[in-house]
Enzyme design. Structure first.
Site, PDB file in Angstrom:
ATOM      1  N   LYS A  56       0.841  -1.216   0.000  1.00 45.58           N
ATOM      2  CA  LYS A  56       0.000   0.000   0.000  1.00 45.58           C
ATOM      3  C   LYS A  56       0.871   1.260   0.000  1.00 45.58           C
ATOM      4  O   LYS A  56       0.630   2.198  -0.754  1.00 45.58           O
ATOM      5  CB  LYS A  56      -0.903  -0.012   1.235  1.00 45.58           C
ATOM      6  CG  LYS A  56      -1.493   1.346   1.576  1.00 45.58           C
ATOM      7  CD  LYS A  56      -2.181   1.373   2.918  1.00 45.58           C
ATOM      8  CE  LYS A  56      -1.304   1.592   4.105  1.00 45.58           C
ATOM      9  NZ  LYS A  56      -1.199   2.948   4.644  1.00 45.58           N
ATOM     10  N   ASN A  57       1.884   1.280   0.863  1.00 43.80           N
ATOM     11  CA  ASN A  57       2.675   2.503   1.014  1.00 43.80           C
ATOM     12  C   ASN A  57       3.627   2.766  -0.149  1.00 43.80           C
ATOM     13  O   ASN A  57       4.282   3.800  -0.208  1.00 43.80           O
ATOM     14  CB  ASN A  57       3.415   2.501   2.357  1.00 43.80           C
ATOM     15  CG  ASN A  57       2.446   2.699   3.508  1.00 43.80           C
ATOM     16  OD1 ASN A  57       1.282   3.034   3.291  1.00 43.80           O
ATOM     17  ND2 ASN A  57       2.918   2.471   4.723  1.00 43.80           N
ATOM     18  N   CYS A 113      -4.669  12.981  13.408  1.00 48.32           N
ATOM     19  CA  CYS A 113      -4.463  11.571  13.124  1.00 48.32           C
ATOM     20  C   CYS A 113      -4.354  10.844  14.454  1.00 48.32           C
ATOM     21  O   CYS A 113      -3.687  11.328  15.366  1.00 48.32           O
ATOM     22  CB  CYS A 113      -3.180  11.420  12.322  1.00 48.32           C
ATOM     23  SG  CYS A 113      -2.736   9.725  12.035  1.00 48.32           S
ATOM     24  N   ARG A 150       1.022  14.641  13.298  1.00 50.88           N
ATOM     25  CA  ARG A 150       1.817  14.295  12.116  1.00 50.88           C
ATOM     26  C   ARG A 150       1.936  15.539  11.234  1.00 50.88           C
ATOM     27  O   ARG A 150       1.173  15.734  10.303  1.00 50.88           O
ATOM     28  CB  ARG A 150       1.172  13.124  11.358  1.00 50.88           C
ATOM     29  CG  ARG A 150       1.184  11.850  12.181  1.00 50.88           C
ATOM     30  CD  ARG A 150       0.493  10.719  11.467  1.00 50.88           C
ATOM     31  NE  ARG A 150       1.231  10.183  10.346  1.00 50.88           N
ATOM     32  CZ  ARG A 150       0.753   9.271   9.509  1.00 50.88           C
ATOM     33  NH1 ARG A 150      -0.461   8.811   9.660  1.00 50.88           N
ATOM     34  NH2 ARG A 150       1.482   8.835   8.509  1.00 50.88           N
ATOM     35  N   ASP A 157       5.125   0.468  11.922  1.00 57.24           N
ATOM     36  CA  ASP A 157       3.882  -0.145  11.443  1.00 57.24           C
ATOM     37  C   ASP A 157       3.708  -1.595  11.908  1.00 57.24           C
ATOM     38  O   ASP A 157       2.679  -2.218  11.621  1.00 57.24           O
ATOM     39  CB  ASP A 157       3.796  -0.066   9.908  1.00 57.24           C
ATOM     40  CG  ASP A 157       3.614   1.367   9.431  1.00 57.24           C
ATOM     41  OD1 ASP A 157       3.235   2.230  10.254  1.00 57.24           O
ATOM     42  OD2 ASP A 157       3.854   1.630   8.237  1.00 57.24           O
ATOM     43  N   ARG A 170      -8.369  -0.364   5.264  1.00 53.26           N
ATOM     44  CA  ARG A 170      -7.566   0.690   4.620  1.00 53.26           C
ATOM     45  C   ARG A 170      -6.257   0.122   4.075  1.00 53.26           C
ATOM     46  O   ARG A 170      -5.697   0.675   3.126  1.00 53.26           O
ATOM     47  CB  ARG A 170      -7.227   1.785   5.633  1.00 53.26           C
ATOM     48  CG  ARG A 170      -8.403   2.606   6.038  1.00 53.26           C
ATOM     49  CD  ARG A 170      -7.962   3.733   6.910  1.00 53.26           C
ATOM     50  NE  ARG A 170      -6.992   4.578   6.225  1.00 53.26           N
ATOM     51  CZ  ARG A 170      -6.580   5.747   6.659  1.00 53.26           C
ATOM     52  NH1 ARG A 170      -7.061   6.231   7.781  1.00 53.26           N
ATOM     53  NH2 ARG A 170      -5.691   6.449   5.981  1.00 53.26           N
TER      54      ARG A 170
HETATM   55  N1  EPU Z   1       7.429  14.309  10.471  1.00 55.10           N
HETATM   56  C1  EPU Z   1       7.676  15.646  10.762  1.00 55.10           C
HETATM   57  N2  EPU Z   1       7.437  16.555   9.780  1.00 55.10           N
HETATM   58  C2  EPU Z   1       6.988  16.197   8.539  1.00 55.10           C
HETATM   59  C3  EPU Z   1       6.764  14.844   8.253  1.00 55.10           C
HETATM   60  C4  EPU Z   1       6.996  13.924   9.245  1.00 55.10           C
HETATM   61  O1  EPU Z   1       8.068  15.969  11.861  1.00 55.10           O
HETATM   62  O2  EPU Z   1       6.807  17.083   7.709  1.00 55.10           O
HETATM   63  C5  EPU Z   1       7.676  13.305  11.516  1.00 55.10           C
HETATM   64  C6  EPU Z   1       6.451  12.454  11.826  1.00 55.10           C
HETATM   65  O3  EPU Z   1       5.583  13.101  12.736  1.00 55.10           O
HETATM   66  C7  EPU Z   1       7.080  11.212  12.381  1.00 55.10           C
HETATM   67  C8  EPU Z   1       8.347  11.067  11.549  1.00 55.10           C
HETATM   68  O4  EPU Z   1       8.586  12.357  11.012  1.00 55.10           O
HETATM   69  O5  EPU Z   1       7.453  11.395  13.728  1.00 55.10           O
HETATM   70  C9  EPU Z   1       8.267  10.078  10.424  1.00 55.10           C
HETATM   71  O6  EPU Z   1       7.038  10.220   9.721  1.00 55.10           O
HETATM   72  P1  EPU Z   1       6.961  10.033   8.145  1.00 55.10           P
HETATM   73  O7  EPU Z   1       6.839  11.368   7.508  1.00 55.10           O
HETATM   74  O8  EPU Z   1       8.079   9.151   7.705  1.00 55.10           O
HETATM   75  O9  EPU Z   1       5.573   9.278   7.981  1.00 55.10           O
HETATM   76  P2  EPU Z   1       4.687   9.361   6.686  1.00 55.10           P
HETATM   77  O10 EPU Z   1       5.561   9.465   5.521  1.00 55.10           O
HETATM   78  O11 EPU Z   1       3.604  10.367   6.859  1.00 55.10           O
HETATM   79  C10 EPU Z   1       4.653   6.797   6.175  1.00 55.10           C
HETATM   80  C11 EPU Z   1       3.636   5.705   6.105  1.00 55.10           C
HETATM   81  C12 EPU Z   1       3.165   5.360   7.519  1.00 55.10           C
HETATM   82  C13 EPU Z   1       4.367   4.949   8.347  1.00 55.10           C
HETATM   83  C14 EPU Z   1       5.424   6.066   8.344  1.00 55.10           C
HETATM   84  C15 EPU Z   1       6.700   5.706   9.059  1.00 55.10           C
HETATM   85  C16 EPU Z   1       2.558   6.034   3.971  1.00 55.10           C
HETATM   86  C17 EPU Z   1       1.330   6.361   3.221  1.00 55.10           C
HETATM   87  N3  EPU Z   1       2.505   6.122   5.293  1.00 55.10           N
HETATM   88  O12 EPU Z   1       3.990   7.922   6.732  1.00 55.10           O
HETATM   89  O13 EPU Z   1       2.294   4.248   7.385  1.00 55.10           O
HETATM   90  O14 EPU Z   1       3.976   4.689   9.673  1.00 55.10           O
HETATM   91  O15 EPU Z   1       5.761   6.392   6.972  1.00 55.10           O
HETATM   92  O16 EPU Z   1       7.276   4.581   8.494  1.00 55.10           O
HETATM   93  O17 EPU Z   1       3.564   5.674   3.385  1.00 55.10           O
HETATM   94  C18 EPU Z   1       0.516   2.812   7.930  1.00 55.10           C
HETATM   95  O18 EPU Z   1       0.696   2.239   6.842  1.00 55.10           O
HETATM   96  O19 EPU Z   1      -0.233   2.341   8.827  1.00 55.10           O
HETATM   97  C19 EPU Z   1       1.201   4.069   8.193  1.00 55.10           C
HETATM   98  C20 EPU Z   1       0.829   4.922   9.143  1.00 55.10           C
END
Ligand code: EPU
Length: 423
Positions: free
Chosen positions: A24-25, A118, A123, A310, A402
């Site tokens: 999915k991701n 969230c 986030r 995850d 989801r």
């Molecule tokens: N963060 C910031 N600022 C930003 C973006 C992120 O501080 O602008 C912080 C977040 O709050 C967190 C850390 O950086 O503490 C890492 O978050 P990341 O941005 O890597 O998460 P994401 O890209 O929004 C993806 C996956 C998530 C998974 C995370 C971490 C997708 C669609 N989502 O989210 O997947 O937990 O990476 O590996 O790719 C799930 O599938 O259940 C899911 C939540």
């Protein structure tokens, strides 16, 4: 409206073969990346899960035609001038925020809703916005929307780390913008997740120039235009990890097919220490066998190649069955612990203190009514239900849908007693 729930009757010992779906991701940012193309793209191994359907809906709202025949999608180039990703869609799925980079790069402007709250914690999207503004975009946030514009983005060296390390979707967003920027971009402290490598491979097939994806430094040299491409989405490492843990918690014996073992290093390492046995085969399948006595193990979630956040909830469910105390530290989302009270309702002994959870095992789990809070927490509750004595009712299963393709059917095939009811 009557609410759907899963009923799980345990305990069971899972046995048999399960095919792992596409990630999915990976599918979500790759679908966003099709916005960059001037020609049709074909994607294979796309999982039929709610989040992917939401992304398809968003593409359609943006003027993209998508021919859907899961697991194959054919995506046509965007028509019309619409560059608005509305709140009604983005609020339901944060992954949709990654249309911002491609829209901006190809259509020079974008208006994308902020994702909003969230359940797994705050986030923010500051890193996404920082990266894009360093590429020269004008960005303002007004009334819950990000307005971004740029005639032509300019390549730059960008440091993209935050308090919690790298960001997967910020790396994806900036990479997708930089492929059409003028000159060279270096993303420093880029996320190294396999989903970033998959996205980069897709972009390269479209004609992008990218080196170093999978390392903390990604180098991108902008090109004028991207063409269509065909691509097969990588296997879902989190779904695979969830089935591995299912084998552990039910003391089962499962063969996973269609997996990429190379993406499961930390998971296999930790679970071997817990006492699970693994056999990997040349055809890419992986057999995992649980055993009666499980050892406790301390883990901390980390960006890839560390142990994934995850799988934290599912691992916690497993540790309720281990012989001793385990400390689980959540370093990515310090508030991602909504499953703790639910597991405790089933008889677990888990105490949470800030980003730590201390699991005292072994406890005999007993079926109960429990509430799913997010996608991975729901999976943990279903796994706990498989090991628990009696009937577990998992409410709010739409969270599960989801991100897990046919979870109920896959578990049934492995011998689980699981069915859907309406409450
Ligand atoms: N963060 C910031 N600022 C930003 C973006 C992120 O501080 O602008 C912080 C977040 O709050 C967190 C850390 O950086 O503490 C890492 O978050 P990341 O941005 O890597 O998460 P994401 O890209 O929004 C993806 C996956 C998530 C998974 C995370 C971490 C997708 C669609 N989502 O989210 O997947 O937990 O990476 O590996 O790719 C799930 O599938 O259940 C899911 C939540």
């Amino acid at each position: 409206m009557r609410i759907r729930k899963y009923v799980v009757e345990g305990p069971v010992r899972l046995k048999g073969e399960v095919k792992i779906s596409g990630a999915k991701n990976s599918a979500l940012p790759i679908l966003a990346a099709t916005l960059l193309s001037t020609q049709p793209c074909t994607l294979y191994n796309v999982p039929k899960v709610r989040d992917v359907e939401t992304m398809i809906r968003l593409l359609e709202v943006l003027g993209v035609r998508v021919d859907v025949d899961f697991p194959v999608l054919r995506v046509y180039p965007k028509k019309g001038r619409r560059v608005l990703a509305p709140y009604s869609i983005v609020k339901t799925m944060r992954g949709s925020f990654c249309v911002l980079g491609p829209l901006l790069a190809r259509f020079k402007r974008a208006k994308v809703s902020l994702p909003g709250g969230c359940v797994i914690g705050v986030r923010p999207v500051d890193l996404h916005l920082k990266g894009l503004s360093e590429l020269g975009a004008q960005i303002r946030v007004e009334k819950g929307y990000v307005y971004a514009s740029a005639d032509r983005l300019q390549g730059k060296k960008i440091y993209l780390g935050g308090m919690f390390g790298s960001s997967v979707l910020a790396t994806a967003n900036v990479m997708m913008a930089a492929v059409l920027a003028e000159g060279e971009t270096i993303i420093e402290n880029a996320a190294c997740e396999p989903e970033i490598v998959d996205l980069a491979e897709f972009l390269v097939k479209m004609g992008a120039k990218i080196e170093g994806a999978g390392t903390p430094w990604i180098r991108i040299v902008g090109v004028k235009e991207l063409a269509g491409a065909e691509h097969r989405i990588i296997p879902d490492r989190i779904e695979a990890g969830s089935f591995i843990i299912a084998a552990g918690i039910t003391r089962g014996d499962i063969k996973l097919t269609g997996v990429e073992i190379g993406h499961l290093g930390a998971v296999v390492d930790v679970l071997k220490r817990v006492g699970l046995s693994f056999w990997s085969y040349k055809d890419g399948s992986l057999r995992v066998k649980g055993q009666k006595r499980l050892r406790p193990e301390n883990i901390a979630t980390l960006p890839y190649p560390g142990f994934p956040t995850d799988l934290q909830a599912q691992f916690m469910a497993l540790m309720t069955q281990s012989d001793g105390t385990s400390v689980i530290t959540e370093r990515i989302y310090p508030d991602r612990f909504m499953h703790v009270p639910e597991l405790n309702r089933m008889g677990a002994n888990i105490k949470r203190e800030g980003p730590y959870a201390v699991v005292q095992g072994p406890t005999e789990l007993k079926g109960a009514e429990v509430m799913a809070s997010d996608l991975r927490a729901s999976a943990a509750l279903v796994l706990a239900g498989l090991a628990a004595k009696g009937r577990t009712d998992v409410w709010r299963i739409y969270h599960l849908e989801r991100g897990y393709e046919n979870l109920k059917e896959k578990l049934k095939k492995l011998g689980a007693k699981i069915w859907e009811e309406k409450g």
